[in-house]
Design an enzyme around this catalytic site. Structure first.
Site, PDB file in Angstrom:
ATOM      1  N   ASP A 160     -11.055   2.509   3.782  1.00  0.00           N
ATOM      2  CA  ASP A 160     -11.331   1.071   3.666  1.00  0.00           C
ATOM      3  C   ASP A 160     -12.828   0.807   3.461  1.00  0.00           C
ATOM      4  O   ASP A 160     -13.215  -0.295   3.064  1.00  0.00           O
ATOM      5  CB  ASP A 160     -10.888   0.337   4.943  1.00  0.00           C
ATOM      6  CG  ASP A 160      -9.544  -0.358   4.792  1.00  0.00           C
ATOM      7  OD1 ASP A 160      -9.184  -0.710   3.666  1.00  0.00           O
ATOM      8  OD2 ASP A 160      -8.871  -0.543   5.827  1.00  0.00           O
ATOM      9  N   LYS A 199       0.840  -1.206   0.000  1.00  0.00           N
ATOM     10  CA  LYS A 199       0.000   0.000   0.000  1.00  0.00           C
ATOM     11  C   LYS A 199       0.874   1.255   0.000  1.00  0.00           C
ATOM     12  O   LYS A 199       0.597   2.216  -0.714  1.00  0.00           O
ATOM     13  CB  LYS A 199      -0.946  -0.014   1.210  1.00  0.00           C
ATOM     14  CG  LYS A 199      -2.069  -1.045   1.061  1.00  0.00           C
ATOM     15  CD  LYS A 199      -2.877  -1.268   2.341  1.00  0.00           C
ATOM     16  CE  LYS A 199      -3.802  -2.473   2.155  1.00  0.00           C
ATOM     17  NZ  LYS A 199      -4.623  -2.765   3.338  1.00  0.00           N
ATOM     18  N   GLN A 221      -4.771  -1.730   9.572  1.00  0.00           N
ATOM     19  CA  GLN A 221      -4.649  -3.043   8.943  1.00  0.00           C
ATOM     20  C   GLN A 221      -5.209  -4.125   9.876  1.00  0.00           C
ATOM     21  O   GLN A 221      -4.876  -4.181  11.055  1.00  0.00           O
ATOM     22  CB  GLN A 221      -3.186  -3.329   8.594  1.00  0.00           C
ATOM     23  CG  GLN A 221      -2.965  -4.595   7.785  1.00  0.00           C
ATOM     24  CD  GLN A 221      -3.575  -4.552   6.382  1.00  0.00           C
ATOM     25  OE1 GLN A 221      -3.716  -3.493   5.781  1.00  0.00           O
ATOM     26  NE2 GLN A 221      -3.933  -5.706   5.864  1.00  0.00           N
TER      27      GLN A 221
HETATM   28  N1  GUN Z   1      -6.868  -7.105   6.037  1.00  0.00           N
HETATM   29  C1  GUN Z   1      -7.159  -7.808   4.922  1.00  0.00           C
HETATM   30  N2  GUN Z   1      -7.668  -7.008   3.977  1.00  0.00           N
HETATM   31  C2  GUN Z   1      -7.718  -5.772   4.499  1.00  0.00           C
HETATM   32  C3  GUN Z   1      -8.131  -4.519   3.994  1.00  0.00           C
HETATM   33  O1  GUN Z   1      -8.606  -4.368   2.872  1.00  0.00           O
HETATM   34  N3  GUN Z   1      -7.999  -3.460   4.844  1.00  0.00           N
HETATM   35  C4  GUN Z   1      -7.510  -3.594   6.098  1.00  0.00           C
HETATM   36  N4  GUN Z   1      -7.446  -2.493   6.855  1.00  0.00           N
HETATM   37  N5  GUN Z   1      -7.112  -4.746   6.603  1.00  0.00           N
HETATM   38  C5  GUN Z   1      -7.212  -5.822   5.793  1.00  0.00           C
END
Ligand code: GUN
Length: 291
Positions: free
Chosen positions: A119, A52, A96
């Site tokens: 998100d 990211k 996350q």
């Molecule tokens: N863990 C797995 N996929 C995601 C996501 O898209 N966002 C976040 N914050 N955590 C995750």
């Protein structure tokens, strides 16, 4: 059979985003700024967050990574979230997941300012998306819809079977595929306790597999000509790889692909699109599009 190339599509979209960012900056605006909170040292989470941060660079965004050890308390984490809510230099941020077991994930998600929830996990965004209002949409289902559109997959009036009912993928995917402004499909959601799962899949024009079971979808479960979207990313042992594992999708690709009209590979399908949609959401946050 057409291979749906998520990697190439994501590269093209990131270039579009970068172009837009440079236009904003040239006009005196600031660069979009994404912050990420990472707790602990889970290998998968570290990889995702690093990807990211790298995507932010590719898009011309500013990024900030806040790292904490596993023993951070829920109260401390909530304080960090509130600080990001208040920080006017941050347009959007993510926490996350998964979080350590002593932290209530839902409480953390609901502490995020919905206007910065890139998100799309906050109930305000989930609810707004469900009734078709402008909202941050969870990146994986948003990326899948974008792939279907860019590959001109007809979804209107088609029978779409979604395997899995998670809050992050299955549920929002079902909402988006059923909506008139989304897939406009007839949607069936199957999960681990669906007795007719195979029969449902055999009737599907589009299968979206997000059940988290490696190679679950087999050739006997599909109708020839189906479009298959594979969301699975399980690490399975693989002695032929130097790192000792490989990513395995929810679809038995080698057996299923020859029967499909189109299919996403793993890796290189849905995964790259997910990060790219997070970038799109961050750009939207910076532009205050959903305020
Ligand atoms: N863990 C797995 N996929 C995601 C996501 O898209 N966002 C976040 N914050 N955590 C995750």
């Amino acid at each position: 059979m057409e291979l749906i190339d998520g990697k190439a599509t994501a590269t093209a979209i990131k270039a579009e985003i970068k172009q837009e960012v440079e236009r904003m900056v040239a006009e005196g605006g600031k660069r979009p700024h994404l912050a990420a909170i990472l707790v602990g040292h889970d290998g998968g989470s570290e990889t995702y967050v690093n990807n990211k941060v790298r995507a932010c660079e590719e898009c011309g965004f500013q990024s900030t990574l806040l790292r904490f050890e596993d023993d951070i308390t829920e109260a401390q984490l909530l304080t960090e979230v509130r600080q990001l809510n208040e920080d006017a230099t941050v347009d959007g941020f993510i926490v996350q997941l998964p979080l350590p077991r002593h932290i209530d994930e839902q409480k953390v998600i609901e502490a995020i300012d919905p206007h910065k929830d890139v998100d799309g996990f906050h109930p305000i965004n989930v609810g707004r998306m469900a009734i078709g209002l402008p909202a941050f949409i969870s990146a994986t289902p948003k990326g899948i819809l974008e792939l279907l559109r860019r590959y001109h997959v007809e979804t209107k009036g088609k029978k779409c079977v979604i395997l899995g009912r998670s809050n992050i993928v299955g549920k929002p995917m079902a909402q988006l595929m059923m909506q008139k402004s989304g897939g406009d499909s007839t949607v069936t959601v199957c999960h681990s306790h669906s007795p007719q799962l195979k029969d449902e899949c055999r009737q599907a024009d589009i299968i979206i597999a997000a059940i988290g079971r490696p190679a679950f979808v087999t050739a006997d479960m599909i109708k020839p000509g189906v479009v298959v979207i594979d969301v699975g990313t399980t690490r399975v042992p693989d002695a032929t790889r130097s790192r000792g594992w490989r990513l395995q999708g929810d679809v038995d690709f080698d057996a299923v692909a020859p029967l499909c009209s189109a299919i996403t590979p793993v890796p290189g399908g849905v995964g790259p699109m997910t990060i790219c949609m997070l970038m799109q959401n961050t750009l939207a946050a910076a532009k205050h599009l959903y305020r």
